[in-house]
Design a protein around this motif. Sequence first.
Motif, PDB file in Angstrom:
ATOM      1  N   ASP A 236       0.806  -1.218   0.000  1.00 31.96           N
ATOM      2  CA  ASP A 236       0.000   0.000   0.000  1.00 31.96           C
ATOM      3  C   ASP A 236       0.838   1.266   0.000  1.00 31.96           C
ATOM      4  O   ASP A 236       0.290   2.365   0.029  1.00 31.96           O
ATOM      5  CB  ASP A 236      -0.934   0.008   1.215  1.00 31.96           C
ATOM      6  N   GLY A 237       2.168   1.123  -0.015  1.00 32.85           N
ATOM      7  CA  GLY A 237       3.044   2.289  -0.025  1.00 32.85           C
ATOM      8  C   GLY A 237       3.572   2.693   1.322  1.00 32.85           C
ATOM      9  O   GLY A 237       4.232   3.741   1.435  1.00 32.85           O
ATOM     10  N   HIS A 238       3.324   1.866   2.360  1.00 34.99           N
ATOM     11  CA  HIS A 238       3.765   2.242   3.703  1.00 34.99           C
ATOM     12  C   HIS A 238       4.259   1.026   4.495  1.00 34.99           C
ATOM     13  O   HIS A 238       3.692  -0.071   4.391  1.00 34.99           O
ATOM     14  CB  HIS A 238       2.633   2.899   4.498  1.00 34.99           C
ATOM     15  N   ILE A 239       5.305   1.224   5.268  1.00 38.49           N
ATOM     16  CA  ILE A 239       5.686   0.319   6.352  1.00 38.49           C
ATOM     17  C   ILE A 239       5.123   0.929   7.616  1.00 38.49           C
ATOM     18  O   ILE A 239       5.340   2.117   7.899  1.00 38.49           O
ATOM     19  CB  ILE A 239       7.212   0.173   6.451  1.00 38.49           C
ATOM     20  N   ARG A 240       4.385   0.143   8.374  1.00 36.68           N
ATOM     21  CA  ARG A 240       3.723   0.669   9.568  1.00 36.68           C
ATOM     22  C   ARG A 240       4.357   0.081  10.828  1.00 36.68           C
ATOM     23  O   ARG A 240       4.618  -1.122  10.880  1.00 36.68           O
ATOM     24  CB  ARG A 240       2.219   0.370   9.530  1.00 36.68           C
ATOM     25  N   LEU A 241       4.589   0.940  11.812  1.00 33.79           N
ATOM     26  CA  LEU A 241       5.119   0.498  13.103  1.00 33.79           C
ATOM     27  C   LEU A 241       4.028   0.617  14.152  1.00 33.79           C
ATOM     28  O   LEU A 241       3.240   1.573  14.155  1.00 33.79           O
ATOM     29  CB  LEU A 241       6.354   1.303  13.502  1.00 33.79           C
ATOM     30  N   TRP A 242       3.999  -0.388  15.047  1.00 41.11           N
ATOM     31  CA  TRP A 242       2.935  -0.525  16.034  1.00 41.11           C
ATOM     32  C   TRP A 242       3.531  -0.745  17.422  1.00 41.11           C
ATOM     33  O   TRP A 242       4.645  -1.262  17.556  1.00 41.11           O
ATOM     34  CB  TRP A 242       2.042  -1.723  15.691  1.00 41.11           C
ATOM     35  N   LYS A 243       2.747  -0.399  18.431  1.00 42.58           N
ATOM     36  CA  LYS A 243       3.135  -0.642  19.818  1.00 42.58           C
ATOM     37  C   LYS A 243       2.146  -1.611  20.465  1.00 42.58           C
ATOM     38  O   LYS A 243       0.921  -1.405  20.369  1.00 42.58           O
ATOM     39  CB  LYS A 243       3.166   0.666  20.614  1.00 42.58           C
ATOM     40  N   CYS A 244       2.658  -2.668  21.083  1.00 43.78           N
ATOM     41  CA  CYS A 244       1.801  -3.616  21.820  1.00 43.78           C
ATOM     42  C   CYS A 244       1.506  -3.025  23.193  1.00 43.78           C
ATOM     43  O   CYS A 244       2.440  -2.742  23.965  1.00 43.78           O
ATOM     44  CB  CYS A 244       2.502  -4.966  21.977  1.00 43.78           C
ATOM     45  N   GLU A 245       0.237  -2.848  23.517  1.00 43.49           N
ATOM     46  CA  GLU A 245      -0.140  -2.208  24.779  1.00 43.49           C
ATOM     47  C   GLU A 245      -1.167  -3.043  25.522  1.00 43.49           C
ATOM     48  O   GLU A 245      -1.668  -4.054  25.022  1.00 43.49           O
ATOM     49  CB  GLU A 245      -0.691  -0.797  24.509  1.00 43.49           C
ATOM     50  N   ASN A 246      -1.482  -2.606  26.739  1.00 43.40           N
ATOM     51  CA  ASN A 246      -2.500  -3.254  27.582  1.00 43.40           C
ATOM     52  C   ASN A 246      -2.241  -4.747  27.744  1.00 43.40           C
ATOM     53  O   ASN A 246      -3.125  -5.585  27.549  1.00 43.40           O
ATOM     54  CB  ASN A 246      -3.909  -3.028  27.008  1.00 43.40           C
ATOM     55  N   GLY A 247      -1.004  -5.077  28.123  1.00 48.45           N
ATOM     56  CA  GLY A 247      -0.674  -6.485  28.325  1.00 48.45           C
ATOM     57  C   GLY A 247      -0.758  -7.307  27.060  1.00 48.45           C
ATOM     58  O   GLY A 247      -1.214  -8.447  27.085  1.00 48.45           O
ATOM     59  N   PHE A 248      -0.312  -6.705  25.937  1.00 50.25           N
ATOM     60  CA  PHE A 248      -0.331  -7.356  24.620  1.00 50.25           C
ATOM     61  C   PHE A 248      -1.758  -7.685  24.162  1.00 50.25           C
ATOM     62  O   PHE A 248      -1.970  -8.648  23.431  1.00 50.25           O
ATOM     63  CB  PHE A 248       0.526  -8.633  24.632  1.00 50.25           C
ATOM     64  N   LYS A 249      -2.705  -6.828  24.523  1.00 53.06           N
ATOM     65  CA  LYS A 249      -4.086  -7.012  24.091  1.00 53.06           C
ATOM     66  C   LYS A 249      -4.529  -6.000  23.054  1.00 53.06           C
ATOM     67  O   LYS A 249      -5.625  -6.112  22.501  1.00 53.06           O
ATOM     68  CB  LYS A 249      -5.023  -6.965  25.298  1.00 53.06           C
ATOM     69  N   THR A 250      -3.682  -5.003  22.770  1.00 53.29           N
ATOM     70  CA  THR A 250      -3.988  -4.018  21.733  1.00 53.29           C
ATOM     71  C   THR A 250      -2.728  -3.689  20.942  1.00 53.29           C
ATOM     72  O   THR A 250      -1.612  -3.793  21.443  1.00 53.29           O
ATOM     73  CB  THR A 250      -4.555  -2.709  22.326  1.00 53.29           C
ATOM     74  N   LEU A 251      -2.936  -3.286  19.688  1.00 56.37           N
ATOM     75  CA  LEU A 251      -1.863  -2.801  18.825  1.00 56.37           C
ATOM     76  C   LEU A 251      -2.177  -1.358  18.452  1.00 56.37           C
ATOM     77  O   LEU A 251      -3.197  -1.084  17.811  1.00 56.37           O
ATOM     78  CB  LEU A 251      -1.745  -3.658  17.566  1.00 56.37           C
ATOM     79  N   THR A 252      -1.317  -0.442  18.863  1.00 52.45           N
ATOM     80  CA  THR A 252      -1.535   0.980  18.624  1.00 52.45           C
ATOM     81  C   THR A 252      -0.593   1.472  17.531  1.00 52.45           C
ATOM     82  O   THR A 252       0.624   1.263  17.626  1.00 52.45           O
ATOM     83  CB  THR A 252      -1.279   1.786  19.908  1.00 52.45           C
ATOM     84  N   PRO A 253      -1.116   2.125  16.469  1.00 52.50           N
ATOM     85  CA  PRO A 253      -0.237   2.653  15.413  1.00 52.50           C
ATOM     86  C   PRO A 253       0.688   3.734  15.967  1.00 52.50           C
ATOM     87  O   PRO A 253       0.258   4.603  16.737  1.00 52.50           O
ATOM     88  CB  PRO A 253      -1.215   3.223  14.390  1.00 52.50           C
ATOM     89  N   LEU A 254       1.960   3.681  15.577  1.00 52.95           N
ATOM     90  CA  LEU A 254       2.931   4.694  15.993  1.00 52.95           C
ATOM     91  C   LEU A 254       3.213   5.671  14.867  1.00 52.95           C
ATOM     92  O   LEU A 254       2.961   6.855  14.987  1.00 52.95           O
ATOM     93  CB  LEU A 254       4.227   4.024  16.455  1.00 52.95           C
ATOM     94  N   PHE A 255       3.765   5.175  13.767  1.00 53.90           N
ATOM     95  CA  PHE A 255       4.027   6.008  12.594  1.00 53.90           C
ATOM     96  C   PHE A 255       4.218   5.099  11.387  1.00 53.90           C
ATOM     97  O   PHE A 255       4.242   3.870  11.523  1.00 53.90           O
ATOM     98  CB  PHE A 255       5.240   6.915  12.797  1.00 53.90           C
ATOM     99  N   GLN A 256       4.347   5.701  10.229  1.00 54.52           N
ATOM    100  CA  GLN A 256       4.526   4.918   9.019  1.00 54.52           C
ATOM    101  C   GLN A 256       5.631   5.522   8.153  1.00 54.52           C
ATOM    102  O   GLN A 256       5.913   6.718   8.228  1.00 54.52           O
ATOM    103  CB  GLN A 256       3.218   4.818   8.237  1.00 54.52           C
ATOM    104  N   VAL A 257       6.260   4.653   7.358  1.00 54.60           N
ATOM    105  CA  VAL A 257       7.341   5.062   6.468  1.00 54.60           C
ATOM    106  C   VAL A 257       6.890   4.806   5.040  1.00 54.60           C
ATOM    107  O   VAL A 257       6.453   3.695   4.705  1.00 54.60           O
ATOM    108  CB  VAL A 257       8.637   4.287   6.762  1.00 54.60           C
TER     109      VAL A 257
END
Length: 306
Positions: A236-257
């Motif tokens: 899709d034109g992007h590499i996306r970085l994510w953060k595992c939060e809430n005891g590895f129960k959610t994935l939160t977007p951080l930024f994209q390249v």
Amino acid sequence: FLIAGCLTKRQKDRCILAVGKRKTPGHNKSILCLAVSSDSRFLSILVTTYYSSLQVSGGEELLVHVWKADTLDHLHCFKGHKGPVTGLCFQRGSHTLFSSSRDRSVKIWNLDEMSYIETLLGHQSEVTSVDALQRERAATSGGRDCSVRVWKVIEESQLIFNGHKGSIDAVKLVNEDHFLSCGDDGQLCLWGSMKKKPLCVVPNAHGLSQDNGEPNWVCSIAAYVNTDLVASGSSDGHIRLWKCENGFKTLTPLFQVTVAGFVNALSFTSDGGHLVAGVGQEHRLGRWWRRPDARNSILIIPLMKT
């Protein structure tokens, strides 16, 4: 071809062209994957990327080649798979190598003795990737059988996890108890070893295709081991970085390249200072689409710790 490069100098150190031709040991068909031992002695190859000492490589001619990482000297060739080799990984802190294949099997090899150990059977479709950390366990993705399996080698047992709606193309361990998976259903799933269903599912993680309105396939994933940082790649034109939060129960977007093409491989460096991406004009597992605007290249993304 096989390329060895220096990350700090941003340049190629060594290159083996036309591997396998002119009676030179190596591959004579497409290279699909690569793995490097944690002590940097051995290299095994599936994709053309280089980090340190022992390297292994696998590809469409059903073989796994072992190379000395610093010189790219060919050391050994393992035979046994009846289908193309799709994934390679070392057990951390050892020279035990896991290989996955389209023949639906996972094989274990000992590189200290350059010998075969055993074969793990259970997937009902081609095995598309394999990953391992320090435990004598391996996680595999089973493509169209829509399962991720964790193999307990010592116990001679396996755990089966189901959750994807389509082919599972990659699996990556975040730590010994959590892992990540992705596939052509566009989902990014985060799992815990104690539950058979995903702890978190991100639908359409890379959006919808402008061509057909279907989810963009998630082609590759990476995890900075034993942290909460993960990454995913698509077309899709992007590499996306994510953060595992809430005891590895959610994935939160951080930024994209922004990057053009299919992101077929992702890997964090051991210090977390860089994210390395293998980018191509086509998907690594098939020629369904082509992105003529993309370059077949290795992208090095510097990361800043805050």
